[in-house]
Scaffold this active site. Structure first.
Site, mmCIF file in Angstrom:
data_model
loop_
_atom_site.group_PDB
_atom_site.id
_atom_site.type_symbol
_atom_site.label_atom_id
_atom_site.label_comp_id
_atom_site.label_asym_id
_atom_site.label_seq_id
_atom_site.Cartn_x
_atom_site.Cartn_y
_atom_site.Cartn_z
ATOM 1 N N CYS A 75 5.347 -9.103 -12.728
ATOM 2 C CA CYS A 75 4.319 -9.988 -11.866
ATOM 3 C C CYS A 75 5.443 -11.067 -11.288
ATOM 4 C CB CYS A 75 3.989 -11.379 -12.757
ATOM 5 S SG CYS A 75 3.158 -10.427 -14.071
ATOM 6 N N TYR A 114 -3.569 15.035 -4.365
ATOM 7 C CA TYR A 114 -3.717 14.703 -5.241
ATOM 8 C C TYR A 114 -4.665 14.000 -6.621
ATOM 9 C CZ TYR A 114 -0.567 13.990 -1.419
ATOM 10 O OH TYR A 114 0.189 14.153 -0.008
ATOM 11 N N CYS A 131 -2.412 3.091 -2.898
ATOM 12 C CA CYS A 131 -1.797 2.371 -4.156
ATOM 13 C C CYS A 131 -0.992 1.776 -3.100
ATOM 14 C CB CYS A 131 -1.856 2.434 -5.125
ATOM 15 S SG CYS A 131 -0.295 3.353 -4.703
#
Length: 409
Positions: free
Chosen positions: A86, A268, A365
């Site tokens: 994180c 993809y 992403c």
């Protein structure tokens, strides 16, 4: 002789957020990429990496003047030198999304020369208890944990605040073979799946993953998205946030907007999440061509979409398949692509643009890779028509974007 700052303590004013989960500061003429800080803060930084160039990296170990958005991290394993999973636990959830929006906007401006206001949308469920799939490492003491940031060191944990409840039951309360890895999955039906991957072995002079052994579950996860039930490999790719697959499929459905009889490419394509949406739109008289490099994903896709004969499957690297005549004998009306973090790249962008599809829906992403590829499409006369961004990875720096590209004029 190069003088290194490694382990040196320096005091800096923290500047803007940068791509990668850190902020930018300057000290004695050098750039310092600072983790665990927020824009506008004054912090004391311990330098963790320094190769003697124009920049170095460090962790904020003391906050001398805190930003209004700073909060106490909810996880005891978050912080300098601890778990690297994180990046933004020290920021409020709203501030996390604002930081990600600033990064997406900066990458678009810097790499694609586009000035665009970006809003990162929250997904249902809040910033904790969302991660359904994770890969854990096992340390020398046999305890499972996560690696420290930019390190092979394993930080043992007894829980994870972003994991769905129960995901780590039976994982963190026992010991495992040192140097092995654990693939943990909690699917939409509540099924728990655990695969142990043995320590790396050397074959022909190269380290490769050791043998895999299933420890829990069937190895086949049940997932729900796009109005369908999916059965996929528990250790394969699927969106890790429970709401992400549906959210992305919804945007693809809206922006692809295929007509009956159209031809679409799903590049993809994974197990065919977006192909299922496209197939519904093009109908039995249309065609959807899915390209995916993972033979396992293709096998899962064929099984899950066996009721949609208009979906055809091509196993191989996208850039290679796009160069084969039998694939490109008819140009697509719509192209959907969801490349890995490095992006599609020039060869794939050039190949797509060469067929002049009416719409390109790009799921990304990584905002830097997205911006570079948008610039590539712009060189072929495509413009960014719409953009949405989703906080599919709360507490981390990662953000999921969907872009609609259309020919100019």
């Amino acid at each position: 002789m190069t003088v290194t700052w490694k382990q040196r303590l320096i005091e800096v004013e923290v500047g803007a957020v940068a791509h990668g989960g850190h902020c930018v500061a300057r000290h004695e003429g050098r750039v310092v990429f600072v983790r665990h800080a927020l824009p506008g803060e004054r912090v004391r930084v311990r330098v963790t990496e320094d190769t003697g160039g124009s920049f170095c990296r460090g962790d904020a170990v003391d906050v001398l003047r805190a930003a209004p958005d700073r909060v106490e991290p909810p996880c005891p394993f978050a912080g300098p030198g601890r778990c690297g999973g994180c990046d933004w636990q020290h920021a409020s959830w709203e501030a996390q999304r604002e930081l990600k929006a600033a990064v997406v906007a900066e990458q678009l401006q810097r790499l694609a020369k586009l000035d665009r206001e970006v809003v990162v949308e929250a997904l249902p469920g809040g910033p904790a208890d969302w991660r359904t799939r994770m890969r854990m490492a096992v340390g020398p003491d046999g305890r499972a944990g996560f690696r420290a940031h930019r390190s092979h060191a394993v930080i043992p944990v007894d829980h994870c605040v972003i994991a769905v409840p129960g995901a780590l039951d039976g994982v963190v309360d026992r010991t495992w073979p040192p140097k092995s890895e654990l693939v943990v999955t909690r699917d939409a039906a509540g099924g728990a799946h655990l695969t142990e991957v043995g320590p790396p072995v050397v074959r022909r002079g190269r380290p490769v993953p050791g043998p895999a052994r299933r420890r829990a579950g069937s190895g086949t996860a049940t997932e729900l998205a796009a109005g369908r039930t999916w059965r996929v490999r528990a250790d394969g790719f699927w969106q890790v946030h429970p709401a992400a697959a549906d959210a992305l499929a919804s945007v693809v459905r809206e922006w692809a907007d295929c007509r009956p009889g159209d031809r679409a490419w799903d590049l993809y394509g994974g197990v065919g999440l977006f192909a299922s949406v496209l197939a519904e739109q093009v109908g039995p008289t249309g065609a959807v061509a899915v390209v995916e490099s993972s033979a396992g994903a293709v096998a899962d896709g064929r099984a899950n979409l066996s009721d949609l004969p208009q979906v055809g499957w091509y196993t191989g690297r996208t850039e290679a398949v796009l160069g084969t005549p039998d694939f490109t004998d008819r140009s697509p009306d719509v192209v959907v692509l969801d490349p890995p973090r490095k992006g599609a790249g020039r060869a794939v962008v050039d190949a797509i643009a060469g067929h002049r599809p009416d719409r390109v829906v790009y799921v990304a992403c990584d905002p830097a890779a997205l911006a570079r590829d948008i610039a590539g499409f712009a060189g072929h006369g495509y413009e960014l028509a719409q953009l949405r961004a989703f906080d599919a990875f709360p507490m981390t720096h990662h953000v999921e974007c969907v872009a609609l590209l259309r020919p100019v004029g």
